[in-house]
Write a protein that holds these residues in place. Structure first.
Motif, mmCIF file in Angstrom:
data_model
loop_
_atom_site.group_PDB
_atom_site.id
_atom_site.type_symbol
_atom_site.label_atom_id
_atom_site.label_comp_id
_atom_site.label_asym_id
_atom_site.label_seq_id
_atom_site.Cartn_x
_atom_site.Cartn_y
_atom_site.Cartn_z
ATOM 1 N N LYS A 146 0.862 -1.190 0.000
ATOM 2 C CA LYS A 146 0.000 0.000 0.000
ATOM 3 C C LYS A 146 0.896 1.237 0.000
ATOM 4 C CE LYS A 146 -3.675 -2.435 2.302
ATOM 5 N NZ LYS A 146 -4.460 -2.601 3.520
ATOM 6 N N VAL A 147 1.310 1.636 -1.194
ATOM 7 C CA VAL A 147 2.324 2.683 -1.332
ATOM 8 C C VAL A 147 1.856 4.037 -0.810
ATOM 9 C CG1 VAL A 147 3.626 1.575 -3.183
ATOM 10 C CG2 VAL A 147 1.659 2.993 -3.756
ATOM 11 N N ARG A 148 0.575 4.294 -0.837
ATOM 12 C CA ARG A 148 0.065 5.587 -0.343
ATOM 13 C C ARG A 148 0.218 5.730 1.166
ATOM 14 N NH1 ARG A 148 -5.429 5.968 -3.860
ATOM 15 N NH2 ARG A 148 -4.428 6.336 -5.857
ATOM 16 N N ASP A 149 0.293 4.604 1.863
ATOM 17 C CA ASP A 149 0.397 4.632 3.321
ATOM 18 C C ASP A 149 1.830 4.697 3.830
ATOM 19 O OD1 ASP A 149 -2.361 4.359 3.323
ATOM 20 O OD2 ASP A 149 -2.317 2.194 3.692
ATOM 21 N N LEU A 150 2.807 4.630 2.930
ATOM 22 C CA LEU A 150 4.213 4.598 3.334
ATOM 23 C C LEU A 150 4.720 5.971 3.745
ATOM 24 C CD1 LEU A 150 5.660 2.238 0.573
ATOM 25 C CD2 LEU A 150 5.009 1.649 2.920
ATOM 26 N N ARG A 151 5.728 5.971 4.609
ATOM 27 C CA ARG A 151 6.413 7.205 5.002
ATOM 28 C C ARG A 151 7.775 7.222 4.318
ATOM 29 N NH1 ARG A 151 7.123 7.815 10.890
ATOM 30 N NH2 ARG A 151 7.852 9.827 10.199
ATOM 31 N N TYR A 152 7.978 8.163 3.433
ATOM 32 C CA TYR A 152 9.227 8.282 2.678
ATOM 33 C C TYR A 152 10.193 9.164 3.460
ATOM 34 C CZ TYR A 152 6.497 6.094 -0.935
ATOM 35 O OH TYR A 152 5.725 5.200 -1.634
ATOM 36 N N VAL A 180 11.231 1.372 -0.766
ATOM 37 C CA VAL A 180 10.418 1.797 -1.902
ATOM 38 C C VAL A 180 10.835 3.226 -2.218
ATOM 39 C CG1 VAL A 180 8.096 2.306 -2.755
ATOM 40 C CG2 VAL A 180 8.487 0.311 -1.273
ATOM 41 N N VAL A 181 11.247 3.437 -3.461
ATOM 42 C CA VAL A 181 11.700 4.752 -3.904
ATOM 43 C C VAL A 181 10.596 5.338 -4.778
ATOM 44 C CG1 VAL A 181 13.512 6.036 -5.094
ATOM 45 C CG2 VAL A 181 14.083 3.957 -3.821
ATOM 46 N N LYS A 182 9.996 6.417 -4.315
ATOM 47 C CA LYS A 182 8.836 6.985 -5.009
ATOM 48 C C LYS A 182 9.218 7.639 -6.324
ATOM 49 C CE LYS A 182 4.690 9.623 -4.046
ATOM 50 N NZ LYS A 182 3.956 10.379 -3.038
ATOM 51 N N ASP A 183 10.321 8.356 -6.348
ATOM 52 C CA ASP A 183 10.752 9.084 -7.546
ATOM 53 C C ASP A 183 12.232 8.840 -7.809
ATOM 54 O OD1 ASP A 183 8.257 10.567 -7.966
ATOM 55 O OD2 ASP A 183 8.812 11.648 -6.136
#
Length: 113
Positions: free
Chosen positions: A40-46, A81-84
């Protein structure tokens, strides 16, 4: 050492195309590959700072249920997980370090558990 790993690689329940990177300290998933893996990528803290060739970026820590390459499955793999800024997922040392042997030949990448 870098090598492309294609169709036979899975993360959790999703197929992921990896670049094997012994210089990467961790498995690093692109945002899209993390979604394919059921994260659930929207719930992750980057909030994990990472250094890349392009400079400093931020990633999110995750624990993967399983990472499989062919018949070799490693469970409970630490990953980011790398968003960008990441165009292909990296199979780094949090997976490769669990193996007994990693060997590259001109025609194959040999992995032994």
């Amino acid at each position: 050492m870098t090598a492309n790993i294609g169709r036979r690689s899975r993360v959790n329940s999703g197929h992921v195309k990896f670049l094997v990177d012994t210089g990467a300290s961790s498995v690093a998933l692109t945002y899209e590959d993390a979604r394919k893996a059921g994260i659930k990528v929207r719930d992750l803290r980057y909030n994990v700072p990472i250094s890349t060739a392009g400079g400093t970026n931020y990633a999110a820590y995750v624990k993967l249920d399983s990472v499989s390459l062919g018949a070799i499955t490693i469970r409970d793999v630490d990953a980011l997980v790398v968003k960008d800024g990441l165009t292909v997922s990296l199979l780094g040392m949090t997976y490769l370090g669990q193996l007994q042997k990693v060997e590259a030949t001109p025609n194959a990448l040999l992995l032994r558990l």
